[in-house]
Design an enzyme around this catalytic site. Structure first.
Site, PDB file in Angstrom:
ATOM      1  N   ILE A  39      59.130  -7.678  40.767  1.00  0.00           N
ATOM      2  CA  ILE A  39      58.556  -8.359  41.918  1.00  0.00           C
ATOM      3  C   ILE A  39      58.579  -7.369  43.077  1.00  0.00           C
ATOM      4  O   ILE A  39      59.364  -6.416  43.076  1.00  0.00           O
ATOM      5  CB  ILE A  39      59.295  -9.668  42.284  1.00  0.00           C
ATOM      6  CG1 ILE A  39      60.785  -9.435  42.508  1.00  0.00           C
ATOM      7  CG2 ILE A  39      59.070 -10.737  41.231  1.00  0.00           C
ATOM      8  CD1 ILE A  39      61.543 -10.707  42.917  1.00  0.00           C
ATOM      9  N   ASP A  40      57.713  -7.584  44.060  1.00  0.00           N
ATOM     10  CA  ASP A  40      57.575  -6.640  45.158  1.00  0.00           C
ATOM     11  C   ASP A  40      58.849  -6.517  45.985  1.00  0.00           C
ATOM     12  O   ASP A  40      59.682  -7.432  46.014  1.00  0.00           O
ATOM     13  CB  ASP A  40      56.427  -7.065  46.079  1.00  0.00           C
ATOM     14  CG  ASP A  40      55.075  -7.025  45.393  1.00  0.00           C
ATOM     15  OD1 ASP A  40      54.939  -6.266  44.415  1.00  0.00           O
ATOM     16  OD2 ASP A  40      54.171  -7.759  45.837  1.00  0.00           O
ATOM     17  N   LYS A  41      58.973  -5.415  46.688  1.00  0.00           N
ATOM     18  CA  LYS A  41      60.137  -5.141  47.531  1.00  0.00           C
ATOM     19  C   LYS A  41      60.457  -6.312  48.460  1.00  0.00           C
ATOM     20  O   LYS A  41      61.603  -6.757  48.550  1.00  0.00           O
ATOM     21  CB  LYS A  41      59.883  -3.868  48.359  1.00  0.00           C
ATOM     22  CG  LYS A  41      60.950  -3.593  49.417  1.00  0.00           C
ATOM     23  CD  LYS A  41      60.549  -2.431  50.300  1.00  0.00           C
ATOM     24  CE  LYS A  41      61.572  -2.249  51.429  1.00  0.00           C
ATOM     25  NZ  LYS A  41      61.178  -1.159  52.373  1.00  0.00           N
TER      26      LYS A  41
END
Length: 342
Positions: free
Chosen positions: A155-157
């Site tokens: 998942i994105d930062k």
């Protein structure tokens, strides 16, 4: 395996890479595929190859086969794995982890917003993988576990929420296959700009934007991207913004963020996709101040990986987990609820 890995399926959460592709010689005699691959893959044991075959990560002519399958002339054999070949060392770092479940096969982590999942350009330290390597190194050595974590999705930062980690190669290939087949349940909570009238589905081919390579865009042309499907359901309306639940059918990079931008409803506070500006509402200073306070409370996209469901690699039982909203997201929602009542 080849260093020239071909990305097969990437995701907000999932990448599968083709590590090996072999076109069998015309003069090849019939031979079990596990024996055939032992001669083709450097330092691979027969047991390791059989685990990959059992997890349906070995395809012949694009179809999974059994270990007893006899390789035939001109067969096309491919091996798909959930990570590209690693060419850099990842060093353990003692970073606290919010572990929601753990057994001999899997680890479920609730990732905070702001933490990068794996080392990469400008992010070689302080990542989730650095923390996982430390955590795994503190565990007793398990059969088939080399002490290094296996990411099966991302998942994105600046997205918070649940991430599934495999603890041995067998579980890694088993879970990766579920992601590849889209049988994993993944639901996200998202706050988007605008008043969504009803539930819906967004589709399209996701690829890099021609104007900004960091941003993903939606195309009608299959040569420009990868097919992606996001189903969304309205949970709560606040007039100028809407809380929705997104269920991923596919897992592409920035899928929810790009899809919602595409239909004119960018995620609230998502700077990369234009959600960090006042897109709906009034021109009054009081409203502007309210929005700025919300952005200050949550200076990242309003996206949380809340639900994760999968079939356990050993127990073969379906397991379901949910992670509560983090404090920043919950605080912004409360502010919108109070504002909407006014």
């Amino acid at each position: 395996m080849s260093d020239d890995a071909l990305e097969l399926n990437d995701g907000d959460e999932q990448d599968l890479y083709e590590h090996l592709r072999v076109v069998v010689d015309k003069g090849q005699s019939l031979l079990r595929i596990d024996k055939f691959l032992m001669h083709r893959i450097e330092n691979a044991s027969r047991n390791r190859i059989q685990n990959a075959i059992e997890s349906e990560s070995v395809l012949v002519n694009n179809k999974p086969v059994k270990s007893s399958y006899k390789v035939k002339p001109e067969d096309v054999i491919s091996v798909v794995l959930p990570h590209p070949p690693r060419d850099t060392e990842v060093y353990p770092e003692n970073i606290p982890l919010d572990i929601r479940y753990e057994d001999d096969d899997v680890l479920l982590v609730n990732k905070p917003a702001g933490m990068v999942v794996h080392p990469g350009y400008n992010n070689y330290h302080g990542t989730l993988v650095n923390a996982l390597v430390y955590h795994f190194n503190q565990l007793p050595q398990l059969p088939g576990n080399d002490g290094r974590p296996g990411l099966v999705h991302r998942i994105d930062k600046d997205t918070s929420g649940l991430l599934l980690i495999s603890k041995n190669e067998r579980s890694m290939t088993y879970l990766a296959k579920q992601f590849f087949d889209h049988t994993i349940t993944r639901k996200y909570l998202a706050l988007v700009w605008g008043d969504l009238a009803e539930d819906g589905t967004v589709t399209g081919y996701i690829g890099r934007s021609l104007r900004d390579r960091k941003v993903m865009a939606i195309y009608d042309d299959e040569t420009k991207g990868k097919w992606a499907v996001t189903h969304y359901r309205v949970l709560e309306r606040f007039g100028y913004v809407t809380l929705i639940e997104c269920q991923l059918e596919t897992g592409r990079t920035h899928q929810i963020r790009a899809h919602m931008k595409h239909i004119g409803h960018p995620l609230f506070s998502d700077a990369m996709y234009g959600g960090d500006k006042i897109l709906k509402g009034t021109i009054f200073n009081k409203y502007r101040q309210f929005i700025e306070n919300c952005f200050e409370l949550m200076p990242r996209q309003a996206l949380h990986a809340q639900t994760l469901g999968f079939k356990h690699p050993t127990k073969k039982e379906y397991m379901h987990f949910e992670a509560e909203l983090p404090a920043d997201f919950a605080a912004v929602l409360e502010k919108w609820r109070a504002y909407a009542k006014q």
